[in-house]
Design a protein around this motif. Structure first.
Motif, PDB file in Angstrom:
ATOM      1  N   PHE A 166       3.238  -3.755   4.471  1.00  0.00           N
ATOM      2  CA  PHE A 166       4.834  -3.592   4.192  1.00  0.00           C
ATOM      3  C   PHE A 166       4.242  -2.610   3.012  1.00  0.00           C
ATOM      4  O   PHE A 166       3.612  -3.217   2.380  1.00  0.00           O
ATOM      5  N   LYS A 167       5.516  -1.675   2.780  1.00  0.00           N
ATOM      6  CA  LYS A 167       5.002  -1.178   1.549  1.00  0.00           C
ATOM      7  C   LYS A 167       5.655  -1.287   0.087  1.00  0.00           C
ATOM      8  O   LYS A 167       6.464  -1.401   0.363  1.00  0.00           O
ATOM      9  N   SER A 168       4.869  -0.553  -0.920  1.00  0.00           N
ATOM     10  CA  SER A 168       4.788  -1.521  -2.192  1.00  0.00           C
ATOM     11  C   SER A 168       5.637  -0.136  -2.987  1.00  0.00           C
ATOM     12  O   SER A 168       4.041   0.152  -2.949  1.00  0.00           O
ATOM     13  N   GLN A 169       5.807  -0.141  -4.136  1.00  0.00           N
ATOM     14  CA  GLN A 169       5.970   0.225  -5.246  1.00  0.00           C
ATOM     15  C   GLN A 169       5.934   0.164  -6.327  1.00  0.00           C
ATOM     16  O   GLN A 169       7.243  -1.301  -6.547  1.00  0.00           O
ATOM     17  N   SER A 299      10.010   8.716  -0.686  1.00  0.00           N
ATOM     18  CA  SER A 299       8.938   9.803   0.180  1.00  0.00           C
ATOM     19  C   SER A 299       8.477  10.905  -0.992  1.00  0.00           C
ATOM     20  O   SER A 299       7.517  11.117  -0.802  1.00  0.00           O
ATOM     21  N   ARG A 300       9.338  10.615  -2.255  1.00  0.00           N
ATOM     22  CA  ARG A 300       9.130  11.513  -3.157  1.00  0.00           C
ATOM     23  C   ARG A 300       8.186  11.062  -4.475  1.00  0.00           C
ATOM     24  O   ARG A 300       7.370  11.399  -5.001  1.00  0.00           O
ATOM     25  N   PHE A 301       8.269   9.124  -3.742  1.00  0.00           N
ATOM     26  CA  PHE A 301       7.153   8.852  -4.957  1.00  0.00           C
ATOM     27  C   PHE A 301       6.401   7.731  -4.539  1.00  0.00           C
ATOM     28  O   PHE A 301       6.875   7.640  -3.534  1.00  0.00           O
ATOM     29  N   LYS A 302       5.198   7.769  -5.652  1.00  0.00           N
ATOM     30  CA  LYS A 302       4.205   7.101  -4.335  1.00  0.00           C
ATOM     31  C   LYS A 302       4.250   5.526  -4.767  1.00  0.00           C
ATOM     32  O   LYS A 302       4.930   4.583  -4.677  1.00  0.00           O
ATOM     33  N   LYS A 303       3.085   5.164  -4.595  1.00  0.00           N
ATOM     34  CA  LYS A 303       2.210   3.973  -5.597  1.00  0.00           C
ATOM     35  C   LYS A 303       3.353   3.222  -7.114  1.00  0.00           C
ATOM     36  O   LYS A 303       3.276   1.952  -6.769  1.00  0.00           O
ATOM     37  N   TRP A 322      -5.818   9.798 -12.152  1.00  0.00           N
ATOM     38  CA  TRP A 322      -4.824  10.448 -12.280  1.00  0.00           C
ATOM     39  C   TRP A 322      -4.014   9.595 -10.816  1.00  0.00           C
ATOM     40  O   TRP A 322      -5.040   8.648 -10.384  1.00  0.00           O
ATOM     41  N   ALA A 323      -2.819   9.691 -10.616  1.00  0.00           N
ATOM     42  CA  ALA A 323      -1.790   8.699  -9.397  1.00  0.00           C
ATOM     43  C   ALA A 323      -1.475  10.003  -8.822  1.00  0.00           C
ATOM     44  O   ALA A 323      -0.358  10.828  -8.876  1.00  0.00           O
TER      45      ALA A 323
END
Length: 334
Positions: A166-169, A299-303, A322-323
Motif C-alpha cells: 500500500f502507498k503511504s504518505q 501525485s503532487r506530494f510524495k512520501k 532532501w526529500a
C-alpha cells in the motif's frame, strides 16, 4: 525507489498518514466494470464493514476514507500510547476479534489454569499483539487479506487481488492533514461519481453529514456526539502530535469541503471564489494552491507532506539532505 516501511511510518514524527491500496492491473474492486458488464458494487460494503470492525479493535482512528472503484483511500491517526494502557485481557480480546489465537490464548481467556510455560507464551503473545494493534501495516493487512479471499472466491480464481504494497504518505502538520482529508473526501466528486459531498457514497464526509442529520441539531455539530463511532472526532485546537482528535472544528471542515466541492464541479472549472473559508487563511494556504491540492494531492506530494520546515526537520532525523516533493510542499503550504 522502494523505501522500507520503517522509514516512512514513524510515530515520533506524526501520528497521521494517508494510505492508498489499489487492485492489481487497475481491475475493478467495486461498481460496474464496463468491459465485462459485471457489477461489483456490493464489495464496497465489504470494505466499509471491515473498517468499522477494525476501528473497534486497533488503536488506529480513521480521519477520512473513500472507497472507489479500484482502490480506496484512508487518512489514519495512530494512538500508540493507548495500547500501553490496555490490560493483557483487553489486548487478547481485541486481537481475537480478528484472529482466533493459539490454544494457550483461548485457555487464558476462558479462565483455564495455565502451566508456567503456557503463561510465558501468553505473556509474549500479548506484547507482540500489543505492538501490532498500533501498526498501520497490520491494519492494512487485516483489511486487504479477507477482502482478497472473498473476491477471489466470488470470481472463482486465485492470485493477487491487491498490489504488493500500500502507498503511504506521512502528514507532518495541520496543513497536510487538512489537504489529505479533503482530497480523500472529494474523490467521488473529482471522479464525477457524485455531485455533492452528501451524495458521495462510501466516504467519511457522507457518514459525518448523515450522522449529524440523524442525531444532532446543526448548532451542536462540534461535539463528540456528532461523530460516527468508526471515525475520529474533531477536537478544534488540539496539537497534531497528541491524537485526541482532528485539530480543526467540524463546522469549519464541512464548510471547506462544500466550498471546494462546488469549485470541483464541471460547470465551475477554473473558478476560485474570492471569499475562501477562514480555515485556509489561518493556516496561510493560498486558495488557488488549495484547489490544486484538492485535485492532485496524491501525485503532487510524495512520501512526506507538510510545510517546508516540517520536511526539513524529518530529513534531518533521517540523515537526508532532501526529500521528494519538497518544492511542491513549499509552494502549496509555505
Amino acid at each position: 525507489m522502494t523505501h522500507p516501511r520503517s522509514s516512512l511510518i514513524n510515530l515520533e514524527d506524526t501520528p497521521y498518514y494517508h494510505v492508498v491500496s489499489r487492485c492489481v492491473r487497475q481491475s475493478f474492486l467495486c461498481g460496474l466494470d464496463v468491459s465485462s458488464g459485471k457489477n461489483y458494487e456490493h464489495r464496497r460494503k465489504w470494505i466499509a464493514d471491515r473498517l468499522n470492525l477494525l476501528t473497534s479493535v486497533f488503536s488506529i482512528e480513521i480521519a477520512s476514507y473513500a472507497i472507489m472503484s479500484n482502490h480506496y483511500h484512508l487518512v489514519l491517526c495512530v494512538d500508540d500510547h493507548a495500547t500501553q494502557n490496555w490490560s493483557m485481557r483487553e489486548v487478547l480480546e481485541r486481537w481475537c476479534m480478528v484472529f482466533r489465537g493459539p490454544t494457550e490464548v483461548q485457555d487464558y481467556l476462558s479462565g483455564k489454569p495455565l502451566s508456567e510455560t503456557a503463561t510465558r507464551f501468553v505473556s509474549d503473545y500479548v506484547e507482540t499483539s500489543r505492538s501490532r494493534l498500533c501498526s498501520i501495516s497490520w491494519f492494512m493487512r487485516c483489511i486487504n487479506e479477507p477482502i482478497a479471499r472473498k473476491a477471489n472466491q466470488e470470481d472463482n480464481c486465485t492470485g493477487r487481488f491487491w498490489e504488493g504494497r500500500f502507498k503511504s504518505q506521512a502528514l507532518l502538520d495541520e496543513s497536510a492533514v487538512l489537504s489529505a482529508m479533503a482530497y480523500v473526501d472529494l474523490n467521488p466528486i473529482r471522479a464525477q461519481m457524485a455531485e455533492t459531498p452528501e451524495a458521495s457514497n462510501f466516504t467519511s464526509i457522507q457518514d459525518r453529514i448523515r450522522h449529524i442529520k440523524e442525531s444532532q441539531p446543526v448548532s451542536c455539530i462540534d461535539t463528540a456526539a456528532s461523530t460516527p463511532k468508526h471515525l475520529q472526532t474533531f477536537s478544534g485546537n488540539a496539537c497534531l502530535n497528541e491524537p485526541s482528535g482532528i485539530p480543526f472544528k467540524l463546522e469549519e471542515y464541512l464548510q471547506l469541503i462544500d466550498w471546494t466541492g462546488k469549485i470541483l464541479r464541471e460547470d465551475k472549472r477554473g473558478y476560485i471564489p474570492e471569499n475562501s473559508p477562514p480555515i485556509l487563511e489561518r493556516l496561510k494556504i493560498d486558495a488557488k494552491q488549495w484547489f490544486y491540492c484538492a485535485q492532485h494531492f496524491e501525485s503532487r506530494f510524495k512520501k512526506f507532506v507538510g510545510k517546508y520546515h516540517s520536511i526539513q526537520k524529518i530529513c534531518q532525523s533521517l540523515n537526508r539532505h532532501w526529500a521528494q516533493g519538497m518544492r511542491n510542499c513549499r509552494i502549496a503550504f509555505g
